[in-house]
Design an enzyme around this catalytic site. Structure first.
Site, short mmCIF file in Angstrom:
data_model
loop_
_atom_site.label_atom_id
_atom_site.label_comp_id
_atom_site.label_asym_id
_atom_site.label_seq_id
_atom_site.Cartn_x
_atom_site.Cartn_y
_atom_site.Cartn_z
N GLU A 89 0.82 -1.21 0.00
CA GLU A 89 0.00 0.00 0.00
C GLU A 89 0.85 1.26 0.00
O GLU A 89 0.39 2.33 -0.42
CB GLU A 89 -0.94 0.01 1.20
CG GLU A 89 -2.13 -0.92 1.06
CD GLU A 89 -3.20 -0.66 2.10
OE1 GLU A 89 -2.93 0.07 3.08
OE2 GLU A 89 -4.31 -1.19 1.94
N HIS A 91 9.95 -26.15 0.84
CA HIS A 91 9.35 -27.31 0.18
C HIS A 91 8.24 -26.90 -0.78
O HIS A 91 7.50 -27.77 -1.27
CB HIS A 91 8.81 -28.28 1.23
CG HIS A 91 9.85 -28.79 2.16
ND1 HIS A 91 10.65 -29.88 1.87
CD2 HIS A 91 10.27 -28.34 3.38
CE1 HIS A 91 11.50 -30.09 2.87
NE2 HIS A 91 11.29 -29.16 3.80
N LYS A 101 -13.66 0.61 -3.01
CA LYS A 101 -14.62 0.85 -1.93
C LYS A 101 -15.89 1.49 -2.48
O LYS A 101 -17.01 1.12 -2.11
CB LYS A 101 -14.00 1.74 -0.86
CG LYS A 101 -12.84 1.11 -0.11
CD LYS A 101 -12.26 2.07 0.92
CE LYS A 101 -11.08 1.47 1.66
NZ LYS A 101 -10.50 2.41 2.64
#
Length: 397
Positions: free
Chosen positions: A250, A271, A386
């Site tokens: 951000e 792994h 938003k």
């Protein structure tokens, strides 16, 4: 390091003018005294505390609570809208012994408002307005905002979120401090560790956060590094990788610039991702955090496996020594392959160390953003998402 010196001077001036409270919090204590006197902290009324927050309103607290010694009350973090996670806390016999901490800096975060409505409805059905008022705390900016108005309507105590403290930088504020104190964390030691790093960074030209930021910038600009990998060899530090991912993404991802943060955990990701890291494109910068603290596990007895000679390398070692050996092996292997990396070693994972780590990465991020020419404190692009979310729910998108 001349350029980082000018950045340090700029930040210092902002601090003196009171415009950068995220960097003055480590030197403060009065707010902690107030938090420690809250009934939620001093009382013993609740077996569970649900922290309702997302992103910066939750991740920092999770980092601090990860090393907390207290197991009562049990902390739960609603950083998801999956109802199957929320439902067990909203029904049943546990509801009377559950407190809810609702956190949204702006007071208008859609996810938190949706969850808050569920909390208020459940508690109101259970014990009316008195239960809502008693069992809920709200943290949001002062003034009028949707979450604040919910709190005012139901008589819920409000704690102020400083408007000048961005969510991703709020770990040292009440947002991180209250859940941390509930988990038994000494926030004074957290802030002490942070302040030591902060003071050294402003005092010393080759301080680690400044060197780290300059290294990131050089590797990006000169070597084409586009990914920033954080990989601690400690399960307790896994929440910090998620906190860092938000902090870096951000802050630095603006105007077509920035590098992509990747979080990993050792030894697990040896792994799953190490093959790509070693044999794939050389476009990553790795930070390996190694905890050199010896754990209390028993020494391994290879005789339990019928004296199998193939296990002799494990004989009389603690589990922590295996992890440390794997961390060193990964670092050496990456280096031999010509990969870009650094090792950060800690002697003990406690509050002071954790505060130092958090401040290091906050400062490194801020300095890196300034070197790249972007504002480390805003996040303009996410506002479109938003706005569209609200439009979809209103059926207007």
């Amino acid at each position: 390091m001349i350029q980082t010196e000018s950045i340090a001077q700029t930040l210092g001036q902002l601090m003196k003018r009171g415009q950068l409270p995220i960097l003055t919090l480590p030197g403060e204590e009065e707010d902690l005294k107030e938090i420690e006197q809250l009934p939620l902290v001093t009382g013993d009324d609740y077996d569970h505390v649900v922290v309702v927050g997302i992103g910066g309103s939750s991740l920092g607290a999770q980092v601090l609570a990860s090393i907390g010694p207290k197991t009562h009350p049990v902390l739960h973090f609603w950083d998801t809208l999956d109802y199957h996670v929320m439902a067990p806390h909203l029904t049943g016999n546990n509801l009377a012994r559950t407190a809810f901490l609702l956190i949204s800096k702006s007071g208008s975060t859609p996810e938190i408002l949706a969850q808050s409505l569920l909390v208020v409805e459940a508690l109101n059905k259970f014990g009316g307005k008195e239960a809502v008022s008693r069992q809920v705390l709200v943290i949001c900016e002062p003034g009028s905002n949707p979450l604040g108005r919910i709190a005012d309507k139901w008589g819920i105590k409000r704690l102020d979120h400083n408007p000048d403290v961005g969510g991703r930088y709020s770990v040292f504020s009440v947002v991180g401090a209250l859940p941390a104190i509930l988990a038994g964390i000494d926030m004074r030691m957290v802030r002490r560790g942070a302040k030591e790093v902060l003071d050294n960074t402003f005092r010393t030209v080759d301080a680690a956060p400044r060197v780290g930021a300059a290294l990131h910038h050089a590797l990006h600009e000169i070597a084409g590094v586009s990914m920033n990998v954080m990989m601690p060899y400690s399960k307790q530090l896994e929440p910090m990788t998620h906190w860092f991912r938000q902090l870096w993404a951000e802050s630095i991802g603006k105007e077509g610039r920035g590098t992509t943060p990747l979080n990993a955990l050792g030894p697990i990701d040896q792994h799953s991702q190490l093959q790509l890291w070693l044999d794939g494109p050389n476009d990553k910068f790795f930070t390996l955090i190694i905890n050199n603290e010896q754990d209390t596990s028993p020494l391994m007895d290879v005789g339990l496996a019928s004296n199998d000679e193939a296990l002799d390398y494990l004989k009389d070692h603690h589990i922590s020594e295996v992890v440390q050996a794997e961390a060193s092996a990964t670092a050496e292997t990456l280096a031999m392959r010509g990969k870009f990396l650094r090792r950060m070693e800690i002697g003990k994972l406690d509050e002071r160390t954790l505060g130092a780590l958090l401040m290091h990465f906050m400062l490194e991020t801020i300095f890196a953003c300034y070197l790249l020419g972007v504002n480390p404190f805003d996040q303009p692009a996410v506002e479109d998402g938003k706005r569209l979310t609200k439009m979809y729910l209103k059926g207007k998108a």
